[in-house]
Design an enzyme around this catalytic site. Sequence first.
Site, mmCIF file in Angstrom:
data_model
loop_
_atom_site.group_PDB
_atom_site.id
_atom_site.type_symbol
_atom_site.label_atom_id
_atom_site.label_comp_id
_atom_site.label_asym_id
_atom_site.label_seq_id
_atom_site.Cartn_x
_atom_site.Cartn_y
_atom_site.Cartn_z
ATOM 1 N N HIS A 49 0.831 -1.208 0.000
ATOM 2 C CA HIS A 49 0.000 0.000 0.000
ATOM 3 C C HIS A 49 0.869 1.263 0.000
ATOM 4 O O HIS A 49 0.459 2.294 -0.495
ATOM 5 C CB HIS A 49 -0.918 -0.032 1.216
ATOM 6 N N HIS A 93 1.827 4.262 8.138
ATOM 7 C CA HIS A 93 1.951 3.639 6.825
ATOM 8 C C HIS A 93 3.425 3.530 6.424
ATOM 9 O O HIS A 93 3.883 2.489 5.948
ATOM 10 C CB HIS A 93 1.175 4.443 5.776
HETATM 11 MN MN MN Z 1 -5.915 1.638 4.459
#
Ligand code: MN
Length: 257
Positions: free
Chosen positions: A79, A206
């Site tokens: 991602h 992230h």
């Molecule tokens: Mn997500």
Amino acid sequence: MPVLSDLLAALRSGAVEIVDLTAPLSAQTPILELPEQFGQTARFELEEISRYDDRGPAWYWNNFRTGEHTGTHFDAPNHWVTGRELADIASVPVGALVAPAVVLDVVDQVAQNPDFLIEVEHIEAFVAEHGPLPDGGWLLCRTGWSARTTQAEMINRDDEGPHSPGLSAEAARWVAEESPLQGIGVETVGTDAGAAGGFDPLFPCHHYLMGSGKYGLSQLRNLDRLPPTGALVIASPLKIETGSGSPTRVLALVDRS
Ligand code: MN
């Protein structure tokens, strides 16, 4: 195998409870909002094919369209650019989909400050009280945010931007690089705090977790029904080849015996 028949008996007697950690998926499900210069994720949409009518007299079914990161969902390592060479959602090992979880409760702090950030010291205090973090497990962050069910409540935006809780950049780095955890789970629309677009690095959960081949779970509910330690989480994303994530049914098994 006796262990599975014992588990089945425990599920049927209620000695082991199944808690649904999943938010309902509909056109109203809140979604992440990025700064306007970036591409935006889609809401969930149903498109009816037929409903016992001329288009199909005996059957009802739909097509659907959704962002991979809409509703309760699983973030795969690819991602983020830091994990671009790592697993896609279809390649996440099945062993990661059934994993132990601990629940860090910061509801009181978040009630005082919607921008509250979990620091390493909060996780270390949890360990001092409850014991070591589970190897290959989830750290589920209970913030109370799941009581916010509308887009506006969830994003909590004012003139300065969105306000929602998360992890500090250092806590994200620590979870990714120093802890035995496989990832974190949160009640907000994404694993990062509302203000994390201004952190260094940008969106640190992230940045660090995906870059370390770890995972994220977002928009969880019912964390108040889990004990601080001992729950077993079953998170089952769609096996989307090359995908970066997927809406996911997330269940927890909890020992009530
Ligand atoms: Mn997500």
